[in-house]
Design a protein around this motif. Structure first.
Motif, mmCIF file in Angstrom:
data_model
loop_
_atom_site.group_PDB
_atom_site.id
_atom_site.type_symbol
_atom_site.label_atom_id
_atom_site.label_comp_id
_atom_site.label_asym_id
_atom_site.label_seq_id
_atom_site.Cartn_x
_atom_site.Cartn_y
_atom_site.Cartn_z
ATOM 1 N N ARG A 1 33.282 11.926 -34.186
ATOM 2 C CA ARG A 1 32.464 11.368 -33.111
ATOM 3 C C ARG A 1 33.272 10.260 -32.448
ATOM 4 O O ARG A 1 33.744 9.346 -33.115
ATOM 5 N N PHE A 2 33.441 10.367 -31.138
ATOM 6 C CA PHE A 2 34.217 9.379 -30.385
ATOM 7 C C PHE A 2 33.306 8.669 -29.391
ATOM 8 O O PHE A 2 32.451 9.293 -28.763
ATOM 9 N N SER A 3 33.530 7.368 -29.227
ATOM 10 C CA SER A 3 32.837 6.636 -28.164
ATOM 11 C C SER A 3 33.790 5.565 -27.649
ATOM 12 O O SER A 3 34.525 4.956 -28.410
ATOM 13 N N GLY A 4 33.778 5.373 -26.360
ATOM 14 C CA GLY A 4 34.687 4.411 -25.751
ATOM 15 C C GLY A 4 34.623 4.472 -24.238
ATOM 16 O O GLY A 4 35.054 3.540 -23.567
ATOM 17 N N HIS A 5 34.093 5.549 -23.701
ATOM 18 C CA HIS A 5 33.905 5.636 -22.255
ATOM 19 C C HIS A 5 32.696 4.799 -21.855
ATOM 20 O O HIS A 5 31.771 4.612 -22.642
ATOM 21 N N THR A 6 32.687 4.325 -20.629
ATOM 22 C CA THR A 6 31.540 3.563 -20.119
ATOM 23 C C THR A 6 30.725 4.389 -19.126
ATOM 24 O O THR A 6 29.765 3.886 -18.553
ATOM 25 N N GLY A 7 31.101 5.649 -18.946
ATOM 26 C CA GLY A 7 30.371 6.573 -18.082
ATOM 27 C C GLY A 7 30.261 7.922 -18.763
ATOM 28 O O GLY A 7 30.827 8.148 -19.838
ATOM 29 N N ALA A 8 29.528 8.823 -18.136
ATOM 30 C CA ALA A 8 29.349 10.174 -18.687
ATOM 31 C C ALA A 8 30.693 10.840 -18.922
ATOM 32 O O ALA A 8 31.619 10.698 -18.129
ATOM 33 N N SER B 1 39.649 13.476 -23.271
ATOM 34 C CA SER B 1 38.363 13.413 -22.574
ATOM 35 C C SER B 1 38.518 12.678 -21.251
ATOM 36 O O SER B 1 39.257 11.708 -21.140
ATOM 37 N N GLY B 2 37.802 13.175 -20.250
ATOM 38 C CA GLY B 2 37.747 12.538 -18.941
ATOM 39 C C GLY B 2 36.321 12.091 -18.692
ATOM 40 O O GLY B 2 35.368 12.684 -19.212
ATOM 41 N N SER B 3 36.168 11.043 -17.871
ATOM 42 C CA SER B 3 34.848 10.458 -17.696
ATOM 43 C C SER B 3 34.569 10.056 -16.253
ATOM 44 O O SER B 3 35.488 9.830 -15.461
ATOM 45 N N ALA B 4 33.285 9.928 -15.971
ATOM 46 C CA ALA B 4 32.846 9.425 -14.676
ATOM 47 C C ALA B 4 33.261 7.972 -14.475
ATOM 48 O O ALA B 4 33.239 7.471 -13.354
ATOM 49 N N ASP B 5 33.668 7.283 -15.548
ATOM 50 C CA ASP B 5 34.118 5.894 -15.441
ATOM 51 C C ASP B 5 35.582 5.782 -14.994
ATOM 52 O O ASP B 5 36.165 4.706 -15.029
ATOM 53 N N ALA B 6 36.180 6.897 -14.568
ATOM 54 C CA ALA B 6 37.564 6.956 -14.070
ATOM 55 C C ALA B 6 38.605 6.809 -15.178
ATOM 56 O O ALA B 6 39.729 6.410 -14.916
ATOM 57 N N SER B 7 38.223 7.141 -16.409
ATOM 58 C CA SER B 7 39.186 7.015 -17.504
ATOM 59 C C SER B 7 39.466 8.366 -18.160
ATOM 60 O O SER B 7 38.646 9.276 -18.124
ATOM 61 N N VAL B 8 40.650 8.450 -18.762
ATOM 62 C CA VAL B 8 41.049 9.595 -19.589
ATOM 63 C C VAL B 8 41.505 9.007 -20.914
ATOM 64 O O VAL B 8 42.312 8.079 -20.947
ATOM 65 N N LYS B 9 40.963 9.539 -22.004
ATOM 66 C CA LYS B 9 41.289 9.026 -23.330
ATOM 67 C C LYS B 9 41.734 10.168 -24.235
ATOM 68 O O LYS B 9 41.234 11.283 -24.125
#
Length: 176
Positions: A122-129, A144-152
């Motif tokens: 289980r990963f968490s660290g994005h601030t958007g969907a 993972s890519g996110s609506a918060d403009a990040s890729v992790k």
């Protein structure tokens, strides 16, 4: 509506807001439809060997990942655990694991071989969907890519963040 096509171009899979999932054999005229789910089927992933189909959905009103046999539509797994709608799915190259992302800013990895304890990370660290997920070749890492403009980039073994690829100026809609 969400779509996926077979590498050989002979099959097309579609999910819809009504929860219906349909598979077309592009060489035939009649599609195959699976039992309608309790929620829209807006995310689809097909395993590399084309034997398994995963969609988002709901079970008892809870967000779920539904895994079916591609040929028969038989429901094999219903993974529960996300707190909000599942927005992205990806199979590992060998088809034994599924990565998932959700509106609730989290990602998970599920092992199809473990019916009792299928959630392996289980990963968490994005601030958007979370809008997109993908495995590396040996399924030891998830991107993972996110609506918060990040890729992790995440390690499946210990659920640690390996890298944060900064620099995007808008929502990330797809990673591979």
């Amino acid at each position: 509506l969400t779509l996926d096509s077979h590498v050989d171009g002979k099959q097309l899979v579609a999910g819809s807001e009504s929860g219906a999932v349909t598979i077309w054999n592009l060489e035939l005229t009649q599609p195959r439809s699976f039992e309608k789910a309790d929620a829209p089927a807006t995310v689809i992933a097909v395993s590399a060997d084309r034997k398994l189909l995963a969609t988002n959905g709901a079970v008892g009103g809870r967000p779920a990942i539904l895994v079916r046999e591609m040929e028969t539509g038989k429901l094999l797994h219903a993974f529960l655990g996300h707190e909000a709608e599942v927005t992205s799915l990806a199979f590992s190259a060998d088809g034994t694991r599924i990565a998932s992302g959700s509106v609730y800013k989290s990602e998970r990895v599920w092992d199809l071989r473990d019916a009792k304890f299928p959630e392996v990370a289980r990963f968490s660290g994005h601030t958007g969907a979370v809008t997109s997920v993908a495995f590396n070749g040996d399924a030891t890492q998830v991107l993972s890519g996110s609506a918060d403009a990040s890729v992790k980039l995440w390690s499946v073994a210990d659920a640690a963040e390996v890298n944060d690829f900064a620099g995007h100026t808008g929502p990330v809609v797809s990673v591979a």
